[in-house]
Design an enzyme around this catalytic site. Structure first.
Site, PDB file in Angstrom:
ATOM      1  N   GLU A  76       0.757  -1.140  -0.568  1.00  0.00           N
ATOM      2  CA  GLU A  76       0.014   0.013   0.078  1.00  0.00           C
ATOM      3  C   GLU A  76       1.055   1.109  -0.207  1.00  0.00           C
ATOM      4  O   GLU A  76       2.218   1.501   1.009  1.00  0.00           O
ATOM      5  CB  GLU A  76      -1.258   0.055   1.340  1.00  0.00           C
ATOM      6  CG  GLU A  76      -1.662   1.584   0.991  1.00  0.00           C
ATOM      7  CD  GLU A  76      -2.741   1.670   0.368  1.00  0.00           C
ATOM      8  OE1 GLU A  76      -2.150   1.657  -0.685  1.00  0.00           O
ATOM      9  OE2 GLU A  76      -3.933   1.442   0.752  1.00  0.00           O
ATOM     10  N   ASP A  77       0.370   2.281  -0.781  1.00  0.00           N
ATOM     11  CA  ASP A  77       0.919   3.628  -1.015  1.00  0.00           C
ATOM     12  C   ASP A  77       1.369   4.109   1.122  1.00  0.00           C
ATOM     13  O   ASP A  77       2.778   5.042   0.907  1.00  0.00           O
ATOM     14  CB  ASP A  77       0.034   4.626  -1.405  1.00  0.00           C
ATOM     15  CG  ASP A  77      -1.392   4.807  -1.394  1.00  0.00           C
ATOM     16  OD1 ASP A  77      -1.633   4.122  -0.513  1.00  0.00           O
ATOM     17  OD2 ASP A  77      -1.771   5.202  -2.700  1.00  0.00           O
ATOM     18  N   ASP A 132      -2.613   5.243   6.969  1.00  0.00           N
ATOM     19  CA  ASP A 132      -3.499   6.751   7.324  1.00  0.00           C
ATOM     20  C   ASP A 132      -4.086   6.598   8.383  1.00  0.00           C
ATOM     21  O   ASP A 132      -3.560   6.422   9.791  1.00  0.00           O
ATOM     22  CB  ASP A 132      -4.000   7.585   6.093  1.00  0.00           C
ATOM     23  CG  ASP A 132      -4.970   9.365   6.820  1.00  0.00           C
ATOM     24  OD1 ASP A 132      -3.784   9.773   7.556  1.00  0.00           O
ATOM     25  OD2 ASP A 132      -4.901   9.635   6.754  1.00  0.00           O
ATOM     26  N   PHE A 138      -0.961  15.975   3.794  1.00  0.00           N
ATOM     27  CA  PHE A 138      -1.486  15.727   2.671  1.00  0.00           C
ATOM     28  C   PHE A 138      -0.012  15.475   1.349  1.00  0.00           C
ATOM     29  O   PHE A 138       0.120  16.740   1.358  1.00  0.00           O
ATOM     30  CB  PHE A 138      -2.676  16.510   2.333  1.00  0.00           C
ATOM     31  CG  PHE A 138      -2.932  15.064   1.111  1.00  0.00           C
ATOM     32  CD1 PHE A 138      -4.290  14.588   2.263  1.00  0.00           C
ATOM     33  CD2 PHE A 138      -2.942  15.650   0.159  1.00  0.00           C
ATOM     34  CE1 PHE A 138      -5.049  13.619   1.052  1.00  0.00           C
ATOM     35  CE2 PHE A 138      -3.987  14.265  -0.910  1.00  0.00           C
ATOM     36  CZ  PHE A 138      -4.828  13.861  -0.784  1.00  0.00           C
ATOM     37  N   ARG A 171      -0.524  11.615  -9.389  1.00  0.00           N
ATOM     38  CA  ARG A 171       0.238   9.677  -9.236  1.00  0.00           C
ATOM     39  C   ARG A 171       1.521   9.774 -10.426  1.00  0.00           C
ATOM     40  O   ARG A 171       2.098   9.565  -9.722  1.00  0.00           O
ATOM     41  CB  ARG A 171      -0.321   9.032 -10.046  1.00  0.00           C
ATOM     42  CG  ARG A 171      -2.285   9.460  -9.302  1.00  0.00           C
ATOM     43  CD  ARG A 171      -3.198   7.824  -9.551  1.00  0.00           C
ATOM     44  NE  ARG A 171      -4.048   7.964  -9.356  1.00  0.00           N
ATOM     45  CZ  ARG A 171      -4.771   7.409  -7.829  1.00  0.00           C
ATOM     46  NH1 ARG A 171      -3.614   6.955  -7.034  1.00  0.00           N
ATOM     47  NH2 ARG A 171      -6.006   7.496  -7.620  1.00  0.00           N
TER      48      ARG A 171
HETATM   49  P1  IMP Z   1      -6.351   5.134   5.408  1.00  0.00           P
HETATM   50  O1  IMP Z   1      -7.628   4.081   5.385  1.00  0.00           O
HETATM   51  O2  IMP Z   1      -7.040   6.070   5.670  1.00  0.00           O
HETATM   52  O3  IMP Z   1      -5.778   4.473   5.988  1.00  0.00           O
HETATM   53  O4  IMP Z   1      -6.396   5.523   4.213  1.00  0.00           O
HETATM   54  C1  IMP Z   1      -5.443   4.876   3.104  1.00  0.00           C
HETATM   55  C2  IMP Z   1      -5.719   5.548   1.646  1.00  0.00           C
HETATM   56  O5  IMP Z   1      -5.745   7.294   1.544  1.00  0.00           O
HETATM   57  C3  IMP Z   1      -4.733   5.359   0.970  1.00  0.00           C
HETATM   58  O6  IMP Z   1      -4.499   4.153   0.275  1.00  0.00           O
HETATM   59  C4  IMP Z   1      -4.762   6.916  -0.064  1.00  0.00           C
HETATM   60  O7  IMP Z   1      -5.557   6.635  -0.894  1.00  0.00           O
HETATM   61  C5  IMP Z   1      -5.110   7.989   0.565  1.00  0.00           C
HETATM   62  N1  IMP Z   1      -4.894   8.811   1.742  1.00  0.00           N
HETATM   63  C6  IMP Z   1      -3.851   9.007   2.842  1.00  0.00           C
HETATM   64  N2  IMP Z   1      -3.377  10.117   3.133  1.00  0.00           N
HETATM   65  C7  IMP Z   1      -2.817  10.821   2.032  1.00  0.00           C
HETATM   66  C8  IMP Z   1      -2.528  11.865   1.998  1.00  0.00           C
HETATM   67  O8  IMP Z   1      -1.376  12.069   2.307  1.00  0.00           O
HETATM   68  N3  IMP Z   1      -2.151  11.861   0.277  1.00  0.00           N
HETATM   69  C9  IMP Z   1      -2.791  10.987  -0.692  1.00  0.00           C
HETATM   70  N4  IMP Z   1      -3.952   9.674  -0.167  1.00  0.00           N
HETATM   71  C10 IMP Z   1      -4.270   9.721   1.098  1.00  0.00           C
HETATM   72 MG    MG Z   2      -4.579   4.635  -1.824  1.00  0.00          MG
END
Ligand code: IMP
Ligand code: MG
Length: 173
Positions: free
Chosen positions: A93-94, A97, A146, A159
Site C-alpha cells: 500500500e502507498d 493513514d 497531505f 500520481r
Molecule cells: P486510510 O484508510 O485512512 O489508512 O487511508 C489510506 C488511503 O487514503 C490511502 O490508500 C490513500 O489513498 C489515501 N491517503 C491517505 N493519506 C493520503 C495522502 O497524504 N495523500 C494521498 N492519499 C492519501
Molecule cells: Mg490509495
C-alpha cells in the site's frame, strides 16, 4: 510544490524494504498484492528489489469521504484472482493513514487462509491512526500533511510526480 521525499530517498527506502522481505522469506515464495491505484509505482519498484520467487495481484477499494480523508466505509471494487491459500501474502500500500483501508483489506484477505500476511506501506502517518493496524515493512513515517506523487493522488492528479511532495493548502477538503 515542496518536496518531502526525493526520488533518491524513495529508491533507497524501497531497496531497504526489498532486502528485509528477501531475508524474511528466504527459500520461500511471496504473493505481492498491490492496492490500486496508489501502490502501482511502489509495487513495481519493490518487486524488483525482492530476490525471491514472487507473483503479483491487485485489489481495489473505494473509500467514502472527502478527497483527502477516508470516512470509514470501505468498499471492495476489484478482488484478487490468485489463489492465496497457504501463500505468503504481502499487501502493498502507498500510505497507512487512519488504517481503515488496510484493516478492511487484511480481514478480507485473511478469509483466503494465507500461510502468512504482512503489510508493506511506503508511508505511514501514525498520528492519524484510528484502527489498530501497523505496517510490517515501512518506508517512512511522515507528519500529518497531505502528500502526492509516486502513485499518491489528490482527486486523481499528481500520481506521476517522481518525488513525493506536500500538497499546498487550499485544496478542496
Ligand atoms: P486510510 O484508510 O485512512 O489508512 O487511508 C489510506 C488511503 O487514503 C490511502 O490508500 C490513500 O489513498 C489515501 N491517503 C491517505 N493519506 C493520503 C495522502 O497524504 N495523500 C494521498 N492519499 C492519501
Ligand atoms: Mg490509495
Amino acid at each position: 510544490m515542496q518536496k518531502l521525499l526525493t526520488r533518491e530517498e524513495i529508491a533507497q527506502a524501497v531497496h531497504r524494504m526489498g532486502g528485509q522481505i528477501t531475508r524474511d522469506f528466504a527459500g520461500q515464495s511471496v504473493v505481492l498484492i498491490g492496492v490500486l491505484k496508489g501502490a502501482c509505482m511502489f509495487l513495481s519498484d519493490l518487486a524488483r528489489q525482492i530476490e525471491l520467487n514472487a507473483t503479483f495481484d491487485f485489489i481495489a477499494v473505494r473509500s467514502y469521504g472527502s478527497k483527502k480523508h477516508t470516512a470509514g466505509e470501505v468498499q471492495l471494487i476489484k478482488d484478487v484472482t490468485t489463489p492465496l491459500r497457504d501463500q505468503n501474502v504481502i499487501l502493498v500500500e502507498d500510505i497507512l493513514d487512519t488504517g481503515l483501508t488496510l484493516t478492511f483489506l487484511k480481514n478480507h484477505l485473511l478469509e483466503h487462509e494465507p500461510r502468512s500476511m504482512k503489510i508493506a506501506a511506503l508511508l505511514d502517518k501514525p498520528s492519524r491512526r484510528v484502527a489498530d493496524v501497523e505496517a510490517d515493512y515501512c518506508g517512512f513515517k511522515i507528519p500529518d500533511k497531505f502528500v502526492v506523487g509516486y502513485g499518491l493522488d489528490h482527486a486523481e492528479r499528481f500520481r506521476n510526480l517522481p518525488d513525493i511532495c506536500v500538497l499546498e493548502e487550499g485544496g478542496q477538503e
